[in-house]
Design a protein around this motif. Structure first.
Motif, PDB file in Angstrom:
ATOM      1  N   ILE A  61       2.275  10.398   8.724  1.00  0.00           N
ATOM      2  CA  ILE A  61       2.497   9.348   7.936  1.00  0.00           C
ATOM      3  C   ILE A  61       1.323   7.979   7.995  1.00  0.00           C
ATOM      4  N   VAL A  62       0.492   7.813   7.272  1.00  0.00           N
ATOM      5  CA  VAL A  62      -0.295   6.663   7.318  1.00  0.00           C
ATOM      6  C   VAL A  62      -0.267   5.632   6.360  1.00  0.00           C
ATOM      7  N   VAL A  63      -0.245   4.265   6.753  1.00  0.00           N
ATOM      8  CA  VAL A  63      -0.207   3.092   5.789  1.00  0.00           C
ATOM      9  C   VAL A  63      -1.468   2.444   5.590  1.00  0.00           C
ATOM     10  N   ALA A  64      -1.763   2.045   4.391  1.00  0.00           N
ATOM     11  CA  ALA A  64      -2.892   1.294   4.173  1.00  0.00           C
ATOM     12  C   ALA A  64      -2.798  -0.051   3.265  1.00  0.00           C
ATOM     13  N   ALA A  65      -3.533  -0.950   3.242  1.00  0.00           N
ATOM     14  CA  ALA A  65      -3.450  -2.062   2.658  1.00  0.00           C
ATOM     15  C   ALA A  65      -4.472  -1.990   1.625  1.00  0.00           C
ATOM     16  N   ALA A  66      -4.489  -2.542   0.500  1.00  0.00           N
ATOM     17  CA  ALA A  66      -5.355  -3.010  -0.584  1.00  0.00           C
ATOM     18  C   ALA A  66      -5.308  -4.365  -0.673  1.00  0.00           C
ATOM     19  N   LEU A  67      -6.010  -5.054   0.129  1.00  0.00           N
ATOM     20  CA  LEU A  67      -6.033  -6.644   0.388  1.00  0.00           C
ATOM     21  C   LEU A  67      -6.941  -7.088  -0.686  1.00  0.00           C
ATOM     22  N   VAL A  68      -6.445  -8.009  -1.720  1.00  0.00           N
ATOM     23  CA  VAL A  68      -6.908  -8.442  -3.049  1.00  0.00           C
ATOM     24  C   VAL A  68      -7.213  -9.800  -2.706  1.00  0.00           C
ATOM     25  N   ASP A  69      -8.543 -10.187  -2.856  1.00  0.00           N
ATOM     26  CA  ASP A  69      -8.772 -11.705  -2.741  1.00  0.00           C
ATOM     27  C   ASP A  69      -8.673 -12.309  -4.410  1.00  0.00           C
ATOM     28  N   THR A  70      -8.907 -13.792  -4.388  1.00  0.00           N
ATOM     29  CA  THR A  70      -8.871 -14.468  -5.398  1.00  0.00           C
ATOM     30  C   THR A  70      -9.809 -13.922  -6.492  1.00  0.00           C
ATOM     31  N   ASP A  71     -10.903 -13.143  -6.051  1.00  0.00           N
ATOM     32  CA  ASP A  71     -11.902 -12.909  -6.975  1.00  0.00           C
ATOM     33  C   ASP A  71     -11.723 -11.192  -7.644  1.00  0.00           C
ATOM     34  N   GLY A  72     -10.478 -10.733  -6.819  1.00  0.00           N
ATOM     35  CA  GLY A  72     -10.080  -9.447  -7.331  1.00  0.00           C
ATOM     36  C   GLY A  72     -10.998  -8.472  -6.739  1.00  0.00           C
ATOM     37  N   ALA A 131       6.848   6.487  15.433  1.00  0.00           N
ATOM     38  CA  ALA A 131       8.171   7.069  15.295  1.00  0.00           C
ATOM     39  C   ALA A 131       9.209   6.369  15.002  1.00  0.00           C
ATOM     40  N   ASP A 132       9.131   4.930  15.694  1.00  0.00           N
ATOM     41  CA  ASP A 132      10.255   3.894  15.618  1.00  0.00           C
ATOM     42  C   ASP A 132      10.053   2.902  14.512  1.00  0.00           C
ATOM     43  N   GLU A 133       8.934   3.321  13.483  1.00  0.00           N
ATOM     44  CA  GLU A 133       8.672   2.207  12.777  1.00  0.00           C
ATOM     45  C   GLU A 133       8.933   2.652  11.304  1.00  0.00           C
ATOM     46  N   VAL A 134       9.317   1.789  10.411  1.00  0.00           N
ATOM     47  CA  VAL A 134       9.172   1.785   9.069  1.00  0.00           C
ATOM     48  C   VAL A 134       7.835   1.496   8.712  1.00  0.00           C
ATOM     49  N   PRO A 135       7.361   2.191   7.336  1.00  0.00           N
ATOM     50  CA  PRO A 135       6.073   1.836   6.895  1.00  0.00           C
ATOM     51  C   PRO A 135       5.615   0.481   6.934  1.00  0.00           C
ATOM     52  N   GLU A 136       6.138  -0.593   6.288  1.00  0.00           N
ATOM     53  CA  GLU A 136       5.761  -1.961   6.134  1.00  0.00           C
ATOM     54  C   GLU A 136       5.564  -2.472   7.425  1.00  0.00           C
ATOM     55  N   ALA A 163       3.441  -4.896  -1.789  1.00  0.00           N
ATOM     56  CA  ALA A 163       3.836  -4.393  -2.802  1.00  0.00           C
ATOM     57  C   ALA A 163       3.458  -2.559  -2.884  1.00  0.00           C
ATOM     58  N   PRO A 164       4.301  -1.892  -2.842  1.00  0.00           N
ATOM     59  CA  PRO A 164       4.122  -0.350  -2.841  1.00  0.00           C
ATOM     60  C   PRO A 164       3.238  -0.042  -4.061  1.00  0.00           C
ATOM     61  N   ALA A 165       1.932   0.719  -4.052  1.00  0.00           N
ATOM     62  CA  ALA A 165       1.183   0.727  -4.916  1.00  0.00           C
ATOM     63  C   ALA A 165       0.961   2.257  -5.314  1.00  0.00           C
ATOM     64  N   CYS A 166       0.679   3.024  -4.336  1.00  0.00           N
ATOM     65  CA  CYS A 166       0.431   4.533  -4.666  1.00  0.00           C
ATOM     66  C   CYS A 166       0.299   5.199  -3.434  1.00  0.00           C
ATOM     67  N   LEU A 178       0.335   5.999   2.430  1.00  0.00           N
ATOM     68  CA  LEU A 178       1.144   5.172   1.437  1.00  0.00           C
ATOM     69  C   LEU A 178       0.380   3.927   1.420  1.00  0.00           C
ATOM     70  N   VAL A 179      -0.069   3.460   0.253  1.00  0.00           N
ATOM     71  CA  VAL A 179      -0.860   2.201  -0.174  1.00  0.00           C
ATOM     72  C   VAL A 179      -0.060   1.129  -0.518  1.00  0.00           C
ATOM     73  N   TYR A 180      -0.333  -0.061   0.027  1.00  0.00           N
ATOM     74  CA  TYR A 180       0.396  -1.133  -0.372  1.00  0.00           C
ATOM     75  C   TYR A 180      -0.624  -2.355  -0.978  1.00  0.00           C
ATOM     76  N   ILE A 181      -0.250  -2.993  -2.045  1.00  0.00           N
ATOM     77  CA  ILE A 181      -1.242  -4.073  -2.538  1.00  0.00           C
ATOM     78  C   ILE A 181      -0.755  -5.178  -1.876  1.00  0.00           C
ATOM     79  N   CYS A 182      -1.645  -5.844  -1.390  1.00  0.00           N
ATOM     80  CA  CYS A 182      -1.143  -7.276  -0.744  1.00  0.00           C
ATOM     81  C   CYS A 182      -2.239  -8.553  -1.072  1.00  0.00           C
TER      82      CYS A 182
END
Length: 135
Positions: free
Chosen positions: A8-19, A45-50, A71-74, A88-92
């Motif tokens: 299980i891997v998590v990733a962030a879609a960091l979005v700046d003010t210009d999209g 093993a001891d972590e939640v995704p966030e 925010a969970p995205a996709c 698991l990808v989150y928008i931030c």
């Protein structure tokens, strides 16, 4: 599927003010070195995704993110060697600090459509269209 065989891997879609979205280049010596990816990493093993994503963003980019700003995205599901990757990808859109390449050789901010021209891992590439619709 055997849960012990899943990664299980998590990733962030960091979005700046210009999209634009932040991507980073995988360092030499790691699998898929040189490819561009969304920042993040393995859930321990001891972590939640966030919590894992907050930790990874601090380690990789030197930024602080609040759980409420993720925010969970996709997600993506891909075979990876002898294991199965669940990404698991989150928008931030909000964080403290200025993202900088700490572990990666380079980072860049790109519009979603420009991501199609990058060499990316198989799990990341199909997410571009979904993220474009959400940004």
């Amino acid at each position: 599927m055997d849960k012990g065989n899943s990664l299980i891997v998590v990733a962030a879609a960091l979005v700046d003010t210009d999209g634009r979205l932040l991507v980073q280049q995988r360092p030499e010596g790691k699998p898929m070195a040189g490819l561009w990816e969304f920042p993040g990493g393995k859930v321990e093993a001891d972590e939640v995704p966030e919590a894992a994503l907050i930790r990874e963003l601090r380690e990789e980019l030197g930024i602080d993110v609040e759980k409420a700003c993720l925010a969970p995205a996709c997600f993506a599901s891909e075979p990876l060697g002898g294991r199965h990757l669940i990404l698991l990808v989150y928008i931030c859109r909000k964080w403290k600090g200025v993202p900088r390449a700490i572990e990666a050789p380079a980072i860049k901010w790109l519009r979603p459509l420009d991501l199609h021209h990058l060499d990316m891992p198989p799990a990341d590439k199909p997410l571009i269209g979904l993220l474009d619709a959400l940004v």
